[in-house]
Design an enzyme around this catalytic site. Structure first.
Site, PDB file in Angstrom:
ATOM      1  N   ARG A   7      11.197  -2.111  12.067  1.00 54.61           N
ATOM      2  CA  ARG A   7       9.774  -1.800  12.838  1.00 54.61           C
ATOM      3  C   ARG A   7       9.302  -2.474  13.409  1.00 54.61           C
ATOM      4  O   ARG A   7       9.476  -3.603  13.311  1.00 54.61           O
ATOM      5  CB  ARG A   7       9.139  -1.716  11.564  1.00 54.61           C
ATOM      6  CG  ARG A   7       8.530  -0.421  11.460  1.00 54.61           C
ATOM      7  CD  ARG A   7       6.985   0.013   9.951  1.00 54.61           C
ATOM      8  NE  ARG A   7       5.785  -0.914  10.050  1.00 54.61           N
ATOM      9  CZ  ARG A   7       5.033  -0.424   9.974  1.00 54.61           C
ATOM     10  NH1 ARG A   7       5.578  -0.040   8.199  1.00 54.61           N
ATOM     11  NH2 ARG A   7       3.918  -0.751   9.532  1.00 54.61           N
ATOM     12  N   ARG A  53      -1.874  -8.618  12.795  1.00 55.80           N
ATOM     13  CA  ARG A  53      -2.083  -7.997  11.753  1.00 55.80           C
ATOM     14  C   ARG A  53      -2.574  -8.842  10.827  1.00 55.80           C
ATOM     15  O   ARG A  53      -4.126  -7.962  10.091  1.00 55.80           O
ATOM     16  CB  ARG A  53      -0.618  -7.534  11.314  1.00 55.80           C
ATOM     17  CG  ARG A  53      -0.134  -5.999  12.133  1.00 55.80           C
ATOM     18  CD  ARG A  53       1.240  -5.676  12.199  1.00 55.80           C
ATOM     19  NE  ARG A  53       1.252  -4.949  10.352  1.00 55.80           N
ATOM     20  CZ  ARG A  53       2.730  -5.612  10.312  1.00 55.80           C
ATOM     21  NH1 ARG A  53       4.240  -5.423  11.187  1.00 55.80           N
ATOM     22  NH2 ARG A  53       2.356  -4.745   9.063  1.00 55.80           N
ATOM     23  N   LYS A  74       0.697  -1.000   0.111  1.00 57.26           N
ATOM     24  CA  LYS A  74       0.455  -0.370  -0.080  1.00 57.26           C
ATOM     25  C   LYS A  74       0.712   1.182  -0.210  1.00 57.26           C
ATOM     26  O   LYS A  74       1.194   2.019  -0.685  1.00 57.26           O
ATOM     27  CB  LYS A  74      -0.435  -0.143   1.329  1.00 57.26           C
ATOM     28  CG  LYS A  74      -1.694  -1.087   1.580  1.00 57.26           C
ATOM     29  CD  LYS A  74      -3.087  -1.119   2.741  1.00 57.26           C
ATOM     30  CE  LYS A  74      -1.814  -0.670   3.777  1.00 57.26           C
ATOM     31  NZ  LYS A  74      -1.699  -1.995   4.473  1.00 57.26           N
ATOM     32  N   ARG A  79     -10.087   1.496   7.765  1.00 58.53           N
ATOM     33  CA  ARG A  79      -9.607   0.050   8.319  1.00 58.53           C
ATOM     34  C   ARG A  79     -10.188  -0.593   8.508  1.00 58.53           C
ATOM     35  O   ARG A  79     -10.736  -1.949   9.249  1.00 58.53           O
ATOM     36  CB  ARG A  79      -8.477   0.063   9.184  1.00 58.53           C
ATOM     37  CG  ARG A  79      -7.490  -0.484   8.522  1.00 58.53           C
ATOM     38  CD  ARG A  79      -6.163  -0.173   9.445  1.00 58.53           C
ATOM     39  NE  ARG A  79      -4.558  -0.604   9.293  1.00 58.53           N
ATOM     40  CZ  ARG A  79      -3.917  -0.164   8.567  1.00 58.53           C
ATOM     41  NH1 ARG A  79      -3.687   0.850   7.938  1.00 58.53           N
ATOM     42  NH2 ARG A  79      -2.286  -0.943   8.205  1.00 58.53           N
ATOM     43  N   ARG A 113      11.614  -6.899   5.672  1.00 56.95           N
ATOM     44  CA  ARG A 113      11.702  -5.243   5.546  1.00 56.95           C
ATOM     45  C   ARG A 113      12.479  -5.266   7.274  1.00 56.95           C
ATOM     46  O   ARG A 113      12.792  -4.075   7.453  1.00 56.95           O
ATOM     47  CB  ARG A 113      10.117  -4.852   6.037  1.00 56.95           C
ATOM     48  CG  ARG A 113      10.567  -3.246   6.321  1.00 56.95           C
ATOM     49  CD  ARG A 113       8.583  -2.386   5.893  1.00 56.95           C
ATOM     50  NE  ARG A 113       7.989  -2.595   6.613  1.00 56.95           N
ATOM     51  CZ  ARG A 113       6.289  -2.672   6.830  1.00 56.95           C
ATOM     52  NH1 ARG A 113       5.973  -1.664   5.757  1.00 56.95           N
ATOM     53  NH2 ARG A 113       5.469  -2.736   7.434  1.00 56.95           N
TER      54      ARG A 113
HETATM   55  P1  B4P Z   1       3.703  -2.024   2.715  1.00 50.04           P
HETATM   56  O1  B4P Z   1       1.916  -2.547   2.612  1.00 50.04           O
HETATM   57  O2  B4P Z   1       4.032  -0.655   1.949  1.00 50.04           O
HETATM   58  O3  B4P Z   1       3.743  -1.796   4.288  1.00 50.04           O
HETATM   59  P2  B4P Z   1       3.022  -0.639   4.958  1.00 50.04           P
HETATM   60  O4  B4P Z   1       2.193   0.325   4.250  1.00 50.04           O
HETATM   61  O5  B4P Z   1       3.837  -0.529   6.230  1.00 50.04           O
HETATM   62  O6  B4P Z   1       1.783  -1.148   5.814  1.00 50.04           O
HETATM   63  P3  B4P Z   1       0.917  -1.747   7.020  1.00 50.04           P
HETATM   64  O7  B4P Z   1      -0.301  -2.651   6.808  1.00 50.04           O
HETATM   65  O8  B4P Z   1       2.298  -2.971   7.104  1.00 50.04           O
HETATM   66  O9  B4P Z   1       1.033  -0.296   8.341  1.00 50.04           O
HETATM   67  P4  B4P Z   1       0.860   0.661   8.131  1.00 50.04           P
HETATM   68  O10 B4P Z   1       1.842   1.679   8.314  1.00 50.04           O
HETATM   69  O11 B4P Z   1      -0.663   1.087   7.368  1.00 50.04           O
HETATM   70  O12 B4P Z   1       5.076  -2.561   2.247  1.00 50.04           O
HETATM   71  C1  B4P Z   1       5.542  -4.251   2.653  1.00 50.04           C
HETATM   72  C2  B4P Z   1       6.654  -4.064   1.989  1.00 50.04           C
HETATM   73  O13 B4P Z   1       6.405  -4.358   1.119  1.00 50.04           O
HETATM   74  C3  B4P Z   1       7.526  -2.824   1.593  1.00 50.04           C
HETATM   75  O14 B4P Z   1       8.803  -3.446   2.650  1.00 50.04           O
HETATM   76  C4  B4P Z   1       7.927  -3.178   0.943  1.00 50.04           C
HETATM   77  O15 B4P Z   1       9.817  -2.335   0.161  1.00 50.04           O
HETATM   78  C5  B4P Z   1       7.526  -4.559   0.485  1.00 50.04           C
HETATM   79  N1  B4P Z   1       7.281  -4.040  -1.172  1.00 50.04           N
HETATM   80  C6  B4P Z   1       6.184  -3.191  -1.448  1.00 50.04           C
HETATM   81  N2  B4P Z   1       5.233  -3.976  -2.889  1.00 50.04           N
HETATM   82  C7  B4P Z   1       6.330  -5.239  -3.578  1.00 50.04           C
HETATM   83  C8  B4P Z   1       6.140  -5.904  -4.266  1.00 50.04           C
HETATM   84  N3  B4P Z   1       5.528  -5.779  -5.543  1.00 50.04           N
HETATM   85  N4  B4P Z   1       7.183  -6.522  -3.926  1.00 50.04           N
HETATM   86  C9  B4P Z   1       7.789  -7.056  -3.240  1.00 50.04           C
HETATM   87  N5  B4P Z   1       8.501  -6.332  -1.907  1.00 50.04           N
HETATM   88  C10 B4P Z   1       7.054  -5.504  -1.897  1.00 50.04           C
HETATM   89  O16 B4P Z   1       0.035   1.024   9.801  1.00 50.04           O
HETATM   90  C11 B4P Z   1       0.982   0.693  10.842  1.00 50.04           C
HETATM   91  C12 B4P Z   1      -0.064   0.316  11.803  1.00 50.04           C
HETATM   92  O17 B4P Z   1      -0.525   1.549  12.104  1.00 50.04           O
HETATM   93  C13 B4P Z   1      -1.616  -0.676  12.295  1.00 50.04           C
HETATM   94  O18 B4P Z   1      -0.898  -1.777  12.001  1.00 50.04           O
HETATM   95  C14 B4P Z   1      -2.414   0.051  13.119  1.00 50.04           C
HETATM   96  O19 B4P Z   1      -1.871  -0.146  13.998  1.00 50.04           O
HETATM   97  C15 B4P Z   1      -2.135   1.795  12.693  1.00 50.04           C
HETATM   98  N6  B4P Z   1      -2.903   1.571  11.847  1.00 50.04           N
HETATM   99  C16 B4P Z   1      -2.969   2.730  10.847  1.00 50.04           C
HETATM  100  N7  B4P Z   1      -4.207   3.440  10.390  1.00 50.04           N
HETATM  101  C17 B4P Z   1      -5.179   2.713  11.037  1.00 50.04           C
HETATM  102  C18 B4P Z   1      -6.080   3.121  10.955  1.00 50.04           C
HETATM  103  N8  B4P Z   1      -6.442   3.515  10.623  1.00 50.04           N
HETATM  104  N9  B4P Z   1      -7.211   2.879  11.876  1.00 50.04           N
HETATM  105  C19 B4P Z   1      -6.781   1.879  13.005  1.00 50.04           C
HETATM  106  N10 B4P Z   1      -5.413   1.662  13.022  1.00 50.04           N
HETATM  107  C20 B4P Z   1      -4.509   2.553  12.433  1.00 50.04           C
END
Ligand code: B4P
Length: 188
Positions: free
Chosen positions: A134, A145, A14, A89, A128
């Protein structure tokens, strides 16, 4: 105005794809995960409140989210649009967003979900963890998660499908190929 929601399981890409979409279409990128990590780094009351939930892989309580989103959106004057990365979410968050958008004279134009299997997600996040360290990227928290995604976030697919806004996109493959598929759906 183009206002896009991008969601998917943790590690689905994402964040990676939202940055590219924002750049291509001139949208403001709002990642609620990034906001919480920034607040935590600055040790604000919001960051401290969110910390316990994030470290366990739980969602931060719904009631904290909509005001954060409103204030982020209001920072931008006459934007081309927004890409919401990781928000909403839960169904209550989506309902709050449905009320907020008309107040800001805007509407959601696309809801896109990146589809990635559990094995792939786990391997990406463990990779990662090695690179970025992280605190929520360890096996036990990743598994929580994923469960939280399945029980609380995946029901959004039906919610937005009924509104005719939803499209699922294969999130496995090269970052460029996935981006091309996303753009094709956005422009369709
Ligand atoms: P991403 O999927 O981009 O990870 P993210 O944005 O950090 O999502 P995540 O769900 O983990 O966390 P978020 O910050 O939203 O990428 C993951 C990895 O994959 C990266 O290392 C990337 O390089 C790699 N990658 C990407 N594309 C690839 C491909 N095609 N092939 C191979 N590798 C690839 O949320 C974190 C926490 O915040 C949540 O758990 C929650 O506690 C809180 N939170 C955030 N939003 C919330 C909400 N709306 N409501 C309640 N809590 C919330």
């Amino acid at each position: 105005m183009m206002n896009i929601i991008l969601f998917g399981p943790p590690g689905s890409g994402k964040g990676t794809q939202s940055i590219k979409v924002a750049e291509k279409y001139g949208l403001v990128h709002i990642s609620t995960g990034d906001i919480f990590r920034r607040e935590l780094k600055e040790k604000t009351p919001l960051g401290i409140k969110a910390q316990g939930y994030m470290e366990k892989g739980e969602l931060v309580p719904d009631e904290l989210l909509i005001d954060i989103l409103r204030s982020e959106m209001e920072k931008h004057v006459n934007p081309e649009g927004f890409i919401f990365d990781g928000f909403p979410r839960t169904i209550p968050q989506a309902e709050d967003l449905d009320k907020l958008m008309p107040e800001l004279h805007a509407e959601i134009t696309n809801v896109l979900a990146l589809e990635v299997n559990d094995q792939e997600v786990i391997s990406r996040l463990l990779k990662r963890a090695e690179l970025e360290g992280r605190s929520d990227d360890n096996e036990e928290v990743i598994s929580n998660r994923l469960n939280v995604y399945k029980t609380q976030t995946r029901p959004l697919i039906n919610y937005y499908d009924e509104k005719g806004l939803f499209a699922g996109i294969n999130g496995v493959g090269s970052i460029e190929d996935i981006f091309t598929n996303l753009c094709n759906v956005i422009e369709a």
